[in-house]
Scaffold this active site. Structure first.
Site, PDB file in Angstrom:
ATOM      1  N   SER A  99       0.838  -1.075   0.304  1.00  0.00           N
ATOM      2  CA  SER A  99      -0.147  -0.006   0.076  1.00  0.00           C
ATOM      3  C   SER A  99       0.782   1.150  -0.188  1.00  0.00           C
ATOM      4  O   SER A  99       1.654   1.533  -0.933  1.00  0.00           O
ATOM      5  CB  SER A  99      -1.019  -0.115   1.334  1.00  0.00           C
ATOM      6  OG  SER A  99      -1.937   0.947   1.440  1.00  0.00           O
ATOM      7  N   ASP A 243      -2.386   6.423  -4.092  1.00  0.00           N
ATOM      8  CA  ASP A 243      -1.382   5.567  -3.689  1.00  0.00           C
ATOM      9  C   ASP A 243      -1.047   4.262  -4.498  1.00  0.00           C
ATOM     10  O   ASP A 243      -1.685   4.066  -5.482  1.00  0.00           O
ATOM     11  CB  ASP A 243      -1.588   5.056  -2.171  1.00  0.00           C
ATOM     12  CG  ASP A 243      -2.663   3.936  -2.126  1.00  0.00           C
ATOM     13  OD1 ASP A 243      -3.371   3.811  -2.948  1.00  0.00           O
ATOM     14  OD2 ASP A 243      -2.349   3.226  -0.775  1.00  0.00           O
ATOM     15  N   ASP A 245      -1.402   1.210  -4.424  1.00  0.00           N
ATOM     16  CA  ASP A 245      -2.598   0.196  -4.701  1.00  0.00           C
ATOM     17  C   ASP A 245      -3.884   0.718  -4.917  1.00  0.00           C
ATOM     18  O   ASP A 245      -5.010  -0.112  -4.768  1.00  0.00           O
ATOM     19  CB  ASP A 245      -2.454  -1.004  -3.790  1.00  0.00           C
ATOM     20  CG  ASP A 245      -3.164  -0.450  -2.244  1.00  0.00           C
ATOM     21  OD1 ASP A 245      -2.758   0.657  -1.825  1.00  0.00           O
ATOM     22  OD2 ASP A 245      -3.627  -1.282  -1.653  1.00  0.00           O
ATOM     23  N   ASP A 247      -6.091   2.227  -3.490  1.00  0.00           N
ATOM     24  CA  ASP A 247      -7.447   2.442  -2.460  1.00  0.00           C
ATOM     25  C   ASP A 247      -7.527   3.856  -1.979  1.00  0.00           C
ATOM     26  O   ASP A 247      -8.490   4.451  -1.578  1.00  0.00           O
ATOM     27  CB  ASP A 247      -7.486   1.420  -1.362  1.00  0.00           C
ATOM     28  CG  ASP A 247      -6.161   1.469  -0.737  1.00  0.00           C
ATOM     29  OD1 ASP A 247      -5.216   1.968  -0.966  1.00  0.00           O
ATOM     30  OD2 ASP A 247      -6.232   0.717   0.549  1.00  0.00           O
TER      31      ASP A 247
HETATM   32 MG    MG Z   1      -3.413   1.637  -0.236  1.00  0.00          MG
END
Ligand code: MG
Length: 450
Positions: A99, A243, A245, A247
Site C-alpha cells: 500500500s 497511492d 495500490d 485505494d
Molecule cells: Mg493503499
C-alpha cells in the site's frame, strides 16, 4: 526499529523485502491461506513494487501446493481485486502490496470469499494454521494450473462505480483532469476510467507501472507538489493523487491547493447522503466535519478504532451507506464494495462538480465547516505508554473520554486523539479545533507531556 521490518500478525505479513520478508515466508503464508480457505479459486494480484513479481510467484507456489486454483489478475488496484473476488465467488484473494508504505516494503493483503478483509476470528485462525504449519498438501493429481484474467476485474470495477453517477453528463462536460498515479497499480485503470468512461481531458504523470515510485507513496498535501504544478500548468478543474495500490485518494482543487484528506471524504459523504438516506461510519481520528455534515442530513455518525477492517465491520453492523478513514484518504462506499476505493471518490467528485456547476474550491468553501487539524508523531519506548496515557487523562478531567483506540479526549470546541501506531513504534497525535490557536495550544500541551 528492527522488529518492525517484519511484522506477522492478524493483518497478514508485511516487511522489508530481502532479509526480512522472504519468498519462503510468503510461500508458507500462502500455504496457510490455501489451507484455511480450502480448495477452489483464489484470486491473486499485485501492485507495481519491484519485489511484486517475485513475491507473487512465491505466493502462487504456496497456493498451488495446497491444491488451490490460482487466478492471476496481474497488476491491479486493491479495490479492483476485492470486487473481482466477491463477484466471481472465489474462495478468497490475495493482493501483494504494501500500500502506502515505502518501496522497499511489501506485504500480503488477504480477502475472504466476499472480497472483504478477514474479521478478527478468521485472522486468528489463519495465524494459528501458519504458526502450527498444519498445511494441506495437494497430491500430484490435485495440483492445478494458473488461470489468467487481467481485463474482467477492471471492467467489473468500472461498471460498479459508474452505476452511481451520471456518466453521460460528466462526459459532456469534458472536465480537465490532472492525475498523479505514483506509477502504481492504478496507472492503467485510472487513465482508462477518466478518459474513456468519464470523457475527461487527462493530463497524467507517473502512470508507468514499470517505473519506481517517483514520490513518497502516501498521497498527502506535502507529497503532491508535482500534482499541484500539473493542475496549475494545465489549468485543470481537479487533480487526483493515488497511492500505489489505488485505494487511497487525495484531491487538488483548481487553484492548486491539495485538500486535507478529511475534507475529500467529507465532500463525498455530503454527496452520498444527498441522494441516499443512511448513516456514516468513520474512524476516531477522522475530522468532526463529518459529524456536521451528517447532522445537516439528519444522520448518525459511528466511530471505530483506526483500520479499514474496523470501519468495514461497523459499517456492516450499522448498515451504513458511506464511511471511511479521513486522514488516510479512504472512501468506503458499500454499494460498490466494502473497501477503500479511489475510483468511487473520483467519480463522485466529478459528478458533484457536474451537478452543481461549482469548482472544487467553491464546494469545499461552501459546504465544509472550518477546522484546524494538526497531527504529529512521538517516538516512545515500550512500557512508557500506560503512565503517559494516565497522565493525559488526569490533566483533562473535564474532557469526555473514549478509550476504544488509544485515548480520545473530547471538548466542546476541540478533540485530541493519541494512539500507538499499528505499523511503526511511534505514538500518533491528532488534534482538531475550531480555532488555530486552540489547536496549537492543545498540541503543544500534549506533545510536552508525551
Ligand atoms: Mg493503499
Amino acid at each position: 526499529m528492527r522488529e518492525h521490518r517484519l511484522k506477522i500478525g492478524v493483518s497478514g505479513i508485511r516487511g522489508v523485502v530481502g532479509e526480512f520478508l522472504t519468498p519462503a515466508l510468503a510461500a508458507s503464508f500462502a500455504r496457510a491461506f490455501g489451507t484455511f480457505v480450502g480448495t477452489g479459486r483464489v484470486v491473486l494480484g499485485r501492485d507495481t513494487r519491484m519485489s511484486g513479481e517475485m513475491l507473487q510467484h512465491a505466493v502462487s507456489c504456496g497456493l498451488l501446493a495446497t491444491g488451490c486454483d490460482v487466478v492471476d489478475v496481474g497488476i491491479q488496484p486493491t479495490p479492483t481485486i476485492q470486487i473481482y473476488v466477491g463477484a466471481t465467488r472465489a474462495r478468497g484473494g490475495i493482493s501483494v502490496t504494501a500500500s502506502h508504505n515505502p518501496a522497499e516494503y511489501n506485504a500480503l493483503k488477504l480477502f475472504n470469499h466476499e472480497g472483504l478483509f478477514f474479521n478478527h476470528y478468521e485472522r486468528r485462525e489463519l495465524l494459528d494454521i501458519y504458526y502450527e504449519s498444519e498445511f494441506r498438501t495437494a497430491t500430484n493429481a490435485e495440483i492445478r494450473r494458473i488461470a489468467r484474467d487481467h481485463e474482467t476485474p477492471m471492467r467489473m470495477h468500472t461498471e460498479r462505480v459508474l452505476r452511481h453517477v451520471d456518466a453521460a453528463r460528466i462526459k459532456a462536460r469534458k472536465f480537465r483532469v490532472a492525475l498523479d498515479g505514483v506509477n502504481g497499480a492504478g496507472s492503467e485503470l485510472s487513465c482508462r476510467f477518466l478518459q474513456q468512461d468519464l470523457g475527461c481531458t487527462l493530463h497524467a504523470i507517473s502512470v508507468d507501472p514499470t517505473k519506481p515510485f517517483p514520490r513518497e507513496a502516501e498521497p498527502r498535501p506535502d507529497t503532491l507538489g508535482d500534482l499541484r504544478e500539473l493542475v496549475l500548468r494545465e489549468r485543470a478543474n481537479i487533480g487526483f493523487g493515488q497511492d500505489p495500490d489505488g485505494d487511497r485518494l487525495a484531491v487538488c482543487d483548481e487553484t492548486g491547493r491539495v485538500l486535507d484528506n478529511d475534507d475529500v471524504l467529507a465532500l463525498v459523504v455530503d454527496a452520498v447522503l444527498t441522494s441516499m438516506p443512511g448513516d456514516v461510519v468513520v474512524n476516531l481520528t477522522t475530522s468532526s466535519v463529518i459529524d456536521d455534515i451528517a447532522l445537516r442530513h439528519g444522520r448518525r455518525v459511528y466511530r471505530t478504532p483506526v483500520g479499514e477492517a474496523n470501519v468495514v465491520e461497523m459499517m456492516q453492523a450499522a448498515k451504513a451507506v458511506i464511511g471511511g478513514e479521513g486522514s488516510n484518504g479512504g472512501i468506503i462506499f458499500p454499494s460498490v464494495q466494502y473497501c477503500r476505493d479511489s475510483y468511487t471518490g473520483m467519480a463522485f467528485l466529478l459528478d458533484l462538480m457536474e451537478r452543481t456547476g461549482k469548482t472544487v474550491s467553491q464546494l469545499a468553501e461552501e459546504r465544509l465547516p472550518k477546522y484546524t487539524r494538526l497531527s504529529g508523531k512521538v517516538a516512545f519506548e515500550h512500557g512508557r505508554l500506560g503512565p503517559a496515557m494516565q497522565a493525559l487523562e488526569e490533566s483533562f478531567p473535564d474532557a469526555q473520554m473514549d478509550r476504544t483506540d488509544g485515548l480520545k479526549l473530547l471538548f466542546e470546541d476541540a478533540w485530541i486523539h493519541v494512539r500507538a501506531s499499528n505499523t511503526e513504534p511511534i505514538m500518533r497525535l491528532a488534534v482538531e479545533a475550531k480555532s488555530a490557536e486552540r489547536a496549537a495550544a492543545l498540541r503543544d500541551q500534549v506533545s510536552g507531556m508525551l
